[in-house]
Design an enzyme around this catalytic site. Structure first.
Site, PDB file in Angstrom:
ATOM      1  N   GLY A  64       0.655  -1.108   0.046  1.00  0.00           N
ATOM      2  CA  GLY A  64       0.247   0.088  -0.169  1.00  0.00           C
ATOM      3  C   GLY A  64       1.052   1.391  -0.129  1.00  0.00           C
ATOM      4  N   GLY A  65       0.378   2.316   0.882  1.00  0.00           N
ATOM      5  CA  GLY A  65       1.223   3.405   0.809  1.00  0.00           C
ATOM      6  C   GLY A  65       2.660   3.402   1.477  1.00  0.00           C
ATOM      7  N   GLY A  73      23.004  11.063 -31.113  1.00  0.00           N
ATOM      8  CA  GLY A  73      22.667  11.793 -30.084  1.00  0.00           C
ATOM      9  C   GLY A  73      22.870  11.149 -28.634  1.00  0.00           C
ATOM     10  CB  ALA A  74      23.232   7.469 -28.016  1.00  0.00           C
TER      11      ALA A  74
END
Length: 539
Positions: A192-193, A427-428
């Protein structure tokens, strides 16, 4: 009896002393009884149930992890104020969590351990207050926080106050982020949280077979979606160590996990205003790495494990890898060079050719940000053909995720040293700590190819007409000739060095010495005391 001056005491004086002595004895007996009860944990039945699962008790875990005799407990007697559902009648002293300070490998740390034998380690208001107070003290003392989590989640009997308790902890996780190292060790359920506190910390450890993390458990998943899944498949160490990337380290046992935690802490500073402690090493900075010449002989399209390069650069060939089983196309972790701690980020051609994809970009970006937060120099080893192509990557947001790595490297002001091993395309190449993202020393091996794209692909585009009009039996020969010419003219590391994008082309045998000398030159690049505080946001 005589008094202090040797005079006989009156009977009433003797009686008063005896009465005081009896009172002290009663007080001590009460003290020992209360504290014995507080440290005893849950009922015998619950202790047996914990042991039956192959799990240690909370205090045993602390004793295994910290230096012997160093644990200093605080808020031992805190209890819940809840009066509903019989909580008050249980008198759970400590409220299911142990908090305090200790030393691990000689370093001061704040530590808390949830006790599953007490109300399932569930978090109520007092439980949360103990953890929050410890974190406040750790932030003031500027020491790391280590959390040992084993909890059924929010305490239902306390209603919304238990949820508010999580909010208190999350808030402090964020306040401490980038200021002190935060480590979460999952040693049971975390549901859960509760999962969001570990997710906000820097590193998460899990143990095979006993650690589970999920927002919604198997029963909720089945009722909501119809899917049937067990605890391990949904949120075990494999799920989070290999698939989701939530977990950074997976251990075979609790003892193995505690050993790894100690090893990690050895690489880290106490806070963002210090550097990691240097060590003495017998491994000379001038040690030759001639074996790395073999890298130059491997064709750019063929694979090898980049760990072999890292081991040979590191002091004593030791590499502490982070996120070992997740996004294996990029490798990150800690080494020492010349006794100083260094963070490594390296493309791994053994997996997906070392290409950058969504997960690899996130993994590397967050690690780079952690290194920058805690004054750890960055060594980047480049061997990349580009970003991973495909519809799934584009629709999944590779542009957005890839930008995180560009941002992280550009933002980093710690020493940045880059070494191109074989190839760096497109771009890498820019994303992997290139010169114009603020790289301090950028080196390349003689075999490195640095270009907009691979030479063969470039030739297919630039000379498409010539190749199309060439007879089939001659086309491959022409293609090879043009590729060699392109490689020499546009992809050579010497050509890149002419433009200043590479500082130096180095022989592989001198790589370790060159990097260590660069680190020594840059050792005063940034004063840790002037470190601009930036949180290590989950990416």
């Amino acid at each position: 009896m005589m008094d202090m001056l040797g005079r006989p005491e009156h009977d009433d004086q003797q009686e008063a002393k005896l009465k005081k002595s009896r009172t002290l004895t009663k007080n001590m007996q009460k003290f020992k009884k209360i504290y014995a009860s507080a440290v005893s944990g849950g009922t015998e039945e619950r202790v047996k149930a914990q042991k039956a699962k192959g799990k240690f008790l909370a205090r045993e875990r602390i004793n295994y992890l910290v230096d012997q005799g160093s644990f200093y407990e605080i808020k031992t007697l805190v209890e819940s104020n809840c009066t509903d559902f019989g909580i008050k009648d249980k008198h759970i002293q400590g409220d299911g969590v142990i908090t305090g300070f200790a030393r691990i490998a000689g370093k001061d740390v704040a530590i808390f351990a949830q006790d599953f034998t007490q109300l399932g380690g569930s978090l109520g208001k007092a439980h949360a207050h103990k953890i929050a107070t410890l974190m406040d003290m750790a932030l003031e003392a500027k020491v790391p926080v280590v959390g040992l989590l084993d909890s059924g989640g929010a305490r239902i009997q306390e209603g919304v106050e238990s949820l508010d308790g999580y909010g208190d902890i999350f808030y402090r996780n964020v306040k401490a982020s980038g200021v002190i190292p935060q480590i979460s060790v999952i040693l049971g359920p975390c549901a859960g949280g509760a999962v969001y506190s570990p997710a906000l910390t820097d590193f998460i450890f899990m143990v095979e077979g006993i650690s589970h993390m999920f927002v919604t458990g198997p029963s909720v998943v089945k009722s909501a979606t119809g899917e049937e899944v067990d605890f391990d498949t949904l949120g075990g160490s494999v799920a989070h160590g290999e698939k989701s990337g939530v977990c950074h380290f997976v251990a075979k046992s609790e003892q193995d996990c505690f050993r790894q935690v100690r090893e990690l802490l050895d690489f880290l500073p106490q806070n963002c205003f210090e550097k990691p402690a240097a060590t003495t090493t017998q491994d000379p900075a001038t040690r030759r790495t001639k074996v790395l010449e073999s890298i130059c002989e491997i064709e750019p399209g063929k694979s090898f494990r980049v760990q072999h390069v890292i081991w040979r650069l590191a002091d004593n060939y030791e590499f502490f890898e982070v996120h070992q089983n997740y996004a294996k196309n990029i490798t990150v972790g800690f080494i020492r060079m010349g006794g100083e701690v260094v963070g490594v980020v390296a493309n791994n051609p053994a997996y997906l050719g070392g290409a950058l994809d969504i997960n690899a970009s996130d993994k590397a970006a967050r690690f780079v940000r952690f290194l920058n937060d805690f004054n750890i120099p960055i060594l980047t080893l480049v061997d990349i053909g580009g970003y991973l192509p495909g519809v799934e990557q584009e629709h999944g947001g590779i542009i957005r995720h890839g930008a995180k790595l560009l941002y992280a490297y550009s933002e980093a002001t710690v020493p940045k040293i880059t070494l191109v091993l074989r190839k760096a395309y497109g771009g890498a190449y820019i994303a992997m700590s290139s010169k114009y993202l603020g790289g301090d020393f950028n080196f390349a091996f003689p075999s490195a190819e640095i270009a907009v794209m691979g030479p063969r692909g470039a030739v297919e585009i630039l000379y498409s007409k010539e190749l199309k009009n060439t007879p089939e039996d001659k086309a491959e020969e022409l293609r090879e000739k043009l590729t060699a010419e392109y490689r020499e003219k546009f992809a050579s590391p010497y050509q890149t060095a002419l433009t200043g994008s590479i500082d130096e082309v180095i022989e592989p045998a001198s790589a370790r010495e060159k990097i260590i000398r660069a680190l020594r030159i840059l050792k005063n690049k940034r004063d840790p005391k002037e470190n601009p505080k930036k949180g290590n946001i989950p990416l």
